[in-house]
Design a protein around this motif. Structure first.
Motif, PDB file in Angstrom:
ATOM      1  N   MET A 140     -34.729  53.889 -19.963  1.00 51.68           N
ATOM      2  CA  MET A 140     -33.479  54.065 -19.232  1.00 51.68           C
ATOM      3  C   MET A 140     -33.311  52.961 -18.194  1.00 51.68           C
ATOM      4  O   MET A 140     -34.289  52.426 -17.666  1.00 51.68           O
ATOM      5  N   GLY A 141     -32.060  52.669 -17.894  1.00 50.25           N
ATOM      6  CA  GLY A 141     -31.778  51.661 -16.882  1.00 50.25           C
ATOM      7  C   GLY A 141     -30.648  52.079 -15.970  1.00 50.25           C
ATOM      8  O   GLY A 141     -29.774  52.855 -16.355  1.00 50.25           O
ATOM      9  N   TRP A 142     -30.692  51.548 -14.763  1.00 46.73           N
ATOM     10  CA  TRP A 142     -29.578  51.648 -13.823  1.00 46.73           C
ATOM     11  C   TRP A 142     -28.990  50.250 -13.667  1.00 46.73           C
ATOM     12  O   TRP A 142     -29.718  49.286 -13.403  1.00 46.73           O
ATOM     13  N   PHE A 143     -27.691  50.152 -13.845  1.00 48.00           N
ATOM     14  CA  PHE A 143     -26.954  48.909 -13.687  1.00 48.00           C
ATOM     15  C   PHE A 143     -25.957  49.074 -12.550  1.00 48.00           C
ATOM     16  O   PHE A 143     -25.624  50.186 -12.157  1.00 48.00           O
ATOM     17  N   ARG A 144     -25.453  47.955 -12.064  1.00 45.92           N
ATOM     18  CA  ARG A 144     -24.353  48.007 -11.117  1.00 45.92           C
ATOM     19  C   ARG A 144     -23.372  46.893 -11.412  1.00 45.92           C
ATOM     20  O   ARG A 144     -23.737  45.859 -11.971  1.00 45.92           O
ATOM     21  N   GLN A 145     -22.137  47.154 -11.015  1.00 42.43           N
ATOM     22  CA  GLN A 145     -21.070  46.208 -11.302  1.00 42.43           C
ATOM     23  C   GLN A 145     -20.062  46.209 -10.173  1.00 42.43           C
ATOM     24  O   GLN A 145     -19.670  47.269  -9.682  1.00 42.43           O
ATOM     25  N   THR A 146     -19.655  45.000  -9.787  1.00 44.50           N
ATOM     26  CA  THR A 146     -18.579  44.832  -8.825  1.00 44.50           C
ATOM     27  C   THR A 146     -17.400  44.178  -9.536  1.00 44.50           C
ATOM     28  O   THR A 146     -17.573  43.555 -10.586  1.00 44.50           O
ATOM     29  N   PRO A 147     -16.203  44.309  -8.991  1.00 48.85           N
ATOM     30  CA  PRO A 147     -15.013  43.789  -9.681  1.00 48.85           C
ATOM     31  C   PRO A 147     -15.131  42.317 -10.025  1.00 48.85           C
ATOM     32  O   PRO A 147     -15.519  41.492  -9.187  1.00 48.85           O
ATOM     33  N   GLY A 148     -14.819  42.005 -11.265  1.00 56.48           N
ATOM     34  CA  GLY A 148     -14.830  40.620 -11.715  1.00 56.48           C
ATOM     35  C   GLY A 148     -16.190  40.072 -12.069  1.00 56.48           C
ATOM     36  O   GLY A 148     -16.308  38.899 -12.434  1.00 56.48           O
ATOM     37  N   LYS A 149     -17.203  40.893 -11.950  1.00 55.60           N
ATOM     38  CA  LYS A 149     -18.550  40.419 -12.246  1.00 55.60           C
ATOM     39  C   LYS A 149     -19.162  41.214 -13.394  1.00 55.60           C
ATOM     40  O   LYS A 149     -18.694  42.293 -13.737  1.00 55.60           O
ATOM     41  N   GLU A 150     -20.228  40.658 -13.950  1.00 55.51           N
ATOM     42  CA  GLU A 150     -20.901  41.337 -15.043  1.00 55.51           C
ATOM     43  C   GLU A 150     -21.716  42.521 -14.525  1.00 55.51           C
ATOM     44  O   GLU A 150     -22.048  42.603 -13.343  1.00 55.51           O
ATOM     45  N   ARG A 151     -22.042  43.389 -15.449  1.00 54.32           N
ATOM     46  CA  ARG A 151     -22.873  44.533 -15.143  1.00 54.32           C
ATOM     47  C   ARG A 151     -24.329  44.070 -15.162  1.00 54.32           C
ATOM     48  O   ARG A 151     -24.818  43.593 -16.186  1.00 54.32           O
ATOM     49  N   ASP A 152     -25.000  44.221 -14.036  1.00 52.85           N
ATOM     50  CA  ASP A 152     -26.365  43.712 -13.895  1.00 52.85           C
ATOM     51  C   ASP A 152     -27.378  44.849 -13.829  1.00 52.85           C
ATOM     52  O   ASP A 152     -27.136  45.878 -13.174  1.00 52.85           O
ATOM     53  N   LEU A 153     -28.521  44.619 -14.458  1.00 61.02           N
ATOM     54  CA  LEU A 153     -29.592  45.607 -14.416  1.00 61.02           C
ATOM     55  C   LEU A 153     -30.244  45.609 -13.038  1.00 61.02           C
ATOM     56  O   LEU A 153     -30.645  44.567 -12.522  1.00 61.02           O
ATOM     57  N   VAL A 154     -30.337  46.777 -12.468  1.00 56.45           N
ATOM     58  CA  VAL A 154     -30.954  46.951 -11.158  1.00 56.45           C
ATOM     59  C   VAL A 154     -32.385  47.444 -11.291  1.00 56.45           C
ATOM     60  O   VAL A 154     -33.294  46.953 -10.622  1.00 56.45           O
ATOM     61  N   ALA A 155     -32.583  48.432 -12.148  1.00 50.92           N
ATOM     62  CA  ALA A 155     -33.909  49.018 -12.340  1.00 50.92           C
ATOM     63  C   ALA A 155     -33.976  49.629 -13.726  1.00 50.92           C
ATOM     64  O   ALA A 155     -32.955  50.047 -14.278  1.00 50.92           O
ATOM     65  N   ALA A 156     -35.176  49.682 -14.264  1.00 54.65           N
ATOM     66  CA  ALA A 156     -35.365  50.259 -15.587  1.00 54.65           C
ATOM     67  C   ALA A 156     -36.734  50.918 -15.654  1.00 54.65           C
ATOM     68  O   ALA A 156     -37.655  50.570 -14.895  1.00 54.65           O
ATOM     69  N   THR A 157     -36.841  51.857 -16.581  1.00 53.88           N
ATOM     70  CA  THR A 157     -38.098  52.550 -16.765  1.00 53.88           C
ATOM     71  C   THR A 157     -38.318  52.811 -18.236  1.00 53.88           C
ATOM     72  O   THR A 157     -37.368  53.020 -18.984  1.00 53.88           O
ATOM     73  N   ASN A 158     -39.574  52.828 -18.654  1.00 49.94           N
ATOM     74  CA  ASN A 158     -39.852  53.191 -20.034  1.00 49.94           C
ATOM     75  C   ASN A 158     -39.800  54.705 -20.175  1.00 49.94           C
ATOM     76  O   ASN A 158     -39.456  55.426 -19.227  1.00 49.94           O
TER      77      ASN A 158
END
Length: 125
Positions: free
Chosen positions: A34-52
């Motif tokens: 699983m992963g947590w991503f974040r996104q701000t307007p006009g930008k790509e969705r970036d991975l913040v944290a992930a776990t197996n």
């Protein structure tokens, strides 16, 4: 497919904390990294944290290392993101997602699917 619903976002002052939750239903949750991503307007969705699947292996973006903690409770079909020492630059819509492909790389959003609807996190200065 697994269905995901995020919650826990809100408005917090800089230096404060929030805990995001992502509740899963559908296919066996514990099968998926699983992963947590974040996104701000006009930008790509970036991975913040992930776990197996077992939370024995985790990943954090450099920008959140030491401040955010990802965890999961497979018995509750839930993954969490504990966010401490929040900064205004953490303001974004946060999404959880399940890794469903292994084509593009561990941190590439294209390998993730079953996106939740997102939850807004706003950090005021």
């Amino acid at each position: 497919q697994v269905q995901l619903v995020e919650s826990g976002g809100g408005l917090v002052q800089a230096g404060g904390s929030l805990t995001l939750s992502c509740a899963a239903s559908g296919r066996t949750f514990s099968n998926f990294p699983m992963g947590w991503f974040r996104q701000t307007p006009g930008k790509e969705r970036d991975l913040v944290a992930a776990t197996n699947w077992s939370a024995g292996t985790t990943y954090y973006a450099d920008s959140v290392k030491g401040r955010f903690t990802i965890s999961r409770d497979n018995a509750k079909n839930t993954v969490y993101l504990q966010m401490n020492s929040l900064k205004p630059e953490d303001t974004a819509v946060y999404y959880c997602a399940a890794r469903v492909k292994w084509l593009y790389g561990d941190h590439d959003s294209r390998d993730f699917g079953s996106w939740g609807q997102g939850t807004q996190v706003t950090v005021s200065s």
